[in-house]
Scaffold this motif. Structure first.
Motif, PDB file in Angstrom:
ATOM      1  N   LYS A  97     -15.579  18.220 -18.494  1.00 22.93           N
ATOM      2  CA  LYS A  97     -16.102  17.122 -17.346  1.00 22.93           C
ATOM      3  C   LYS A  97     -15.203  16.132 -17.129  1.00 22.93           C
ATOM      4  O   LYS A  97     -15.522  15.076 -16.464  1.00 22.93           O
ATOM      5  CB  LYS A  97     -17.424  16.588 -18.134  1.00 22.93           C
ATOM      6  N   ASP A  98     -14.080  16.299 -17.678  1.00 24.29           N
ATOM      7  CA  ASP A  98     -12.981  15.456 -17.038  1.00 24.29           C
ATOM      8  C   ASP A  98     -13.232  14.064 -17.573  1.00 24.29           C
ATOM      9  O   ASP A  98     -13.012  13.016 -16.569  1.00 24.29           O
ATOM     10  CB  ASP A  98     -12.606  15.763 -15.753  1.00 24.29           C
ATOM     11  N   ARG A 101     -10.112  11.273 -17.654  1.00 24.24           N
ATOM     12  CA  ARG A 101      -9.640  10.667 -16.363  1.00 24.24           C
ATOM     13  C   ARG A 101     -10.867   9.863 -15.662  1.00 24.24           C
ATOM     14  O   ARG A 101     -10.225   9.014 -15.062  1.00 24.24           O
ATOM     15  CB  ARG A 101      -9.578  12.126 -15.367  1.00 24.24           C
ATOM     16  N   SER A 102     -12.057   9.999 -15.742  1.00 25.73           N
ATOM     17  CA  SER A 102     -12.910   9.213 -15.204  1.00 25.73           C
ATOM     18  C   SER A 102     -12.859   7.597 -15.875  1.00 25.73           C
ATOM     19  O   SER A 102     -12.996   6.700 -15.147  1.00 25.73           O
ATOM     20  CB  SER A 102     -14.220   9.567 -15.656  1.00 25.73           C
ATOM     21  N   ARG A 114     -14.434  14.423  -8.010  1.00 24.43           N
ATOM     22  CA  ARG A 114     -13.955  15.883  -8.598  1.00 24.43           C
ATOM     23  C   ARG A 114     -14.777  16.673  -8.868  1.00 24.43           C
ATOM     24  O   ARG A 114     -16.087  16.301  -9.081  1.00 24.43           O
ATOM     25  CB  ARG A 114     -13.061  15.352  -9.626  1.00 24.43           C
ATOM     26  N   THR A 116     -15.962  19.553 -11.665  1.00 24.50           N
ATOM     27  CA  THR A 116     -15.758  19.711 -13.227  1.00 24.50           C
ATOM     28  C   THR A 116     -15.895  21.087 -13.612  1.00 24.50           C
ATOM     29  O   THR A 116     -16.591  22.007 -12.855  1.00 24.50           O
ATOM     30  CB  THR A 116     -16.242  18.667 -13.966  1.00 24.50           C
ATOM     31  N   ASN A 255      -2.287  14.721 -21.523  1.00 15.46           N
ATOM     32  CA  ASN A 255      -3.334  15.789 -21.729  1.00 15.46           C
ATOM     33  C   ASN A 255      -3.515  15.952 -23.229  1.00 15.46           C
ATOM     34  O   ASN A 255      -4.054  16.886 -23.736  1.00 15.46           O
ATOM     35  CB  ASN A 255      -2.727  17.182 -21.289  1.00 15.46           C
TER      36      ASN A 255
END
Length: 305
Positions: A97-98, A101-102, A114, A116, A255
């Protein structure tokens, strides 16, 4: 421990006083499960019969003198299984669900829509088929993931994994998985099993999770692999050197998710570890079979105990 004090003379000590405390002692509860002080104090263990370690991993005490002795070794298997499985599910969802980045975008006050990924239908390989690995497999299957295992022996029809691959053939199977999860114990056979060849064999986009031991991984190879995109990302809870040095490049790799060896540490875990020892002490004092007896040649508790 208060109950134990009614039936035994209990000595409390730190690493510095361990040798003195061991003289004349029949049993040792190694509460500091990362300590390597027992090897240095071993010559003072003149009547020791049983060592219990407050962890599932026993590698800190797997020195030759203990291995070759008649001293029984037990561990705290079972305490952290479900908590570690929850941690692994959490980082998988965070990747899918990234969420990192959120959080980054939130700090920058940026609204960036975005798409996901779904978790259901993704394939996970759990490397390590003991109780922790099985708890992970059950947790991931519950959210719709397809899970296989990798262990000492290949098997079909396993109740938790379905298919189990032989760890010796790990590289041949890695390309088929979206998530590779390391929960294996540290032994001579598993040390450095995740090296350049293993990371190069992973599928494009695959993520790597390590909650086993840092020494399962060749750290330099992992960092090179992360820069090359195999694995695409990693969640790391254990490291070759702990605490992770402040100048490690892992801290700033975009990452990588880092946690400080806490994947299993739920509120109340310390009390639970003492309860496990207290039950085994009751059994030991009563002449009953002990729980979680480690095979000192294998380096872990065999399946079925």
């Amino acid at each position: 421990m208060r109950t134990i004090e009614t039936t035994a003379l209990v000595r409390y000590t730190d690493e510095k006083g361990l040798a003195d405390a061991l003289r004349g002692a029949d049993a040792l509860f190694l509460y500091d499960f990362l300590s390597t002080a027992l090897r240095r104090a071993w010559p003072a263990a003149d009547r020791l019969r049983w060592v219990h370690i407050a962890s599932a991993g026993v590698d800190p005490v797997m020195f030759p003198e203990l291995r070759e002795s008649d001293v029984v070794l037990t561990n705290s298997r079972g305490v952290f299984d479900d908590s570690i499985a929850e941690y692994i599910l959490g980082v998988i969802i965070a990747f899918a669900k990234d969420l990192p980045r959120s959080l980054e975008l939130q700090r920058r006050h940026r609204w960036q829509h975005r798409e996901t990924e779904r978790v259901a239908g993704r394939r996970a390989l759990v490397v390590g088929t003991g109780p922790i690995g099985r708890a992970v497999a059950r947790m991931l299957r519950a959210v719709g993931m397809a899970v296989s295992g990798a262990g000492r022996r290949a098997a079909d029809g396993d109740p938790d994994f379905g298919e189990v691959h032989a760890s010796a053939e790990l590289a041949a199977h890695l390309p088929g998985y979206d998530y590779v999860i390391a929960v294996a114990p540290l032994t001579e056979q598993t040390k450095g099993m995740f090296d350049a060849a293993a990371f190069a064999a992973m599928a494009p986009g695959a993520r790597f999770v390590n909650v086993g031991r840092g020494e399962l991984v060749v750290t330099a190879d992992l960092m090179a692999g992360l820069r090359a995109g195999r694995p695409a990302a990693a969640a790391l809870d254990v490291f070759e050197t702990e605490p992770l040095p402040s100048d490690s490049p892992l801290w700033t790799m975009p990452n990588v998710l880092i946690s400080p060896h806490m994947s299993g540490d739920f509120a109340g875990w310390r009390d639970t570890l003492v309860e496990v020892f207290a039950e085994n002490f009751r059994r030991w004092h009563s002449g009953e079979p002990l729980l979680n007896v480690v095979d000192k040649q294998l380096g872990y508790v065999p399946s079925g105990q």
